[in-house]
Scaffold this motif. Structure first.
Motif: not given
Length: 257
Positions: A173-177, A141-147, A162-165
């Motif tokens: 994104s860090d803005e959401i984290k 979760a902390k890493n924030g990477f998802y398929f 809110y996501f980067s490819k």
């Protein structure tokens, strides 16, 4: 009585603080027997001896007994109710909000909430506590990477914002984290915070006994500020919310009196 399994439950409680007796026994025992047999052990006693000496095996056990199934905007219609009816009432003319995603799994739920709150006009500050029993899913979760599959219900405009490819998927994104704080917690034994405006605990209570549910609903109610809301899963309707100082505001949303 299955003395082998009863001994296993006692040993696990002593070693990890996890009380397996608070979970529905048929479901949990079936899950753990499958895991034990996968590791070629004939008894829970032998299985416990091995996992108590092998960190990887213990991590596998913890992962199996926690329910790590999640996705962004799970049951989208429920999130629409939250966005269109519950949050406007909670916020009113207030400028901040304090939320808790209990049993947050791999982070999709608190990040969904963070995206939603980021777009509310007038709100200047909000914080989301996200807790889970499983340290491995918290690291994910902390890493924030998802398929891609996990984000299939995220509106395209939010994906772009809110996501980067990444090569194999998307990263939050860090803005959401920055609004989300992850922490390890055992819902059944650890103390709860207080004065939350919103608590989200979905698709977890179904695995607990009725006695454990009653205790947890009482603790959740005490953790809410008056007027705060508990948001539960689509199979987790509370049939007597008044017992816990709650009242139904919308289906699956319970307001503290």
């Amino acid at each position: 009585m299955d003395l082998d399994y009863e001994g296993f439950k006692k040993n696990i409680l002593l070693k990890t603080g996890i009380d397996l007796s608070k979970y529905k026994e048929a479901q949990m025992k079936r899950r753990l027997i499958a895991l034990r047999e996968k590791r070629s052990f004939d008894s829970f006693s032998d299985y416990y001896q091995s996992l108590s000496n092998d960190r990887n095996m213990l991590d596998e056990f913890l992962d199996r007994m926690t329910i790590n199934v999640s996705e962004f905007y799970r049951n989208p219609s429920r999130w629409e109710v939250l966005e269109q009816k519950i949050l406007p009432r909670l916020l009113g003319d207030r400028l901040s909000l304090k939320a808790w995603s209990a049993a947050c799994s791999t982070g999709e739920e608190p990040y969904t909430l963070s995206m939603m709150l980021s777009e509310f006009k007038g709100i200047t500050n909000f914080s989301i506590l996200a807790t889970d029993l499983d340290e491995q899913v918290l690291e994910h979760a902390k890493n924030g990477f998802y398929f891609e599959k996990a984000v299939q219900d995220v509106p395209n405009v939010k994906k772009k914002r809110y996501f980067s490819k990444q090569e194999l998927g998307l990263k939050v994104s860090d803005e959401i984290k920055k609004h989300v704080t992850f922490r390890k917690q055992n819902l059944l034994s650890d103390p709860f915070g207080k004065d939350f405006d919103l608590i989200v605990c979905r698709n977890v209570m179904i695995y607990f006994t009725e006695e454990a549910k009653a205790v947890l609903y009482g603790k959740f109610s005490k953790a809410l500020r008056p007027g705060g809301v508990l948001f539960v899963g689509s199979t987790e309707q509370i049939f007597n919310p008044g017992l816990y100082g709650l009242e139904s505001e919308e289906p699956f949303f319970y307001r503290k009196k």
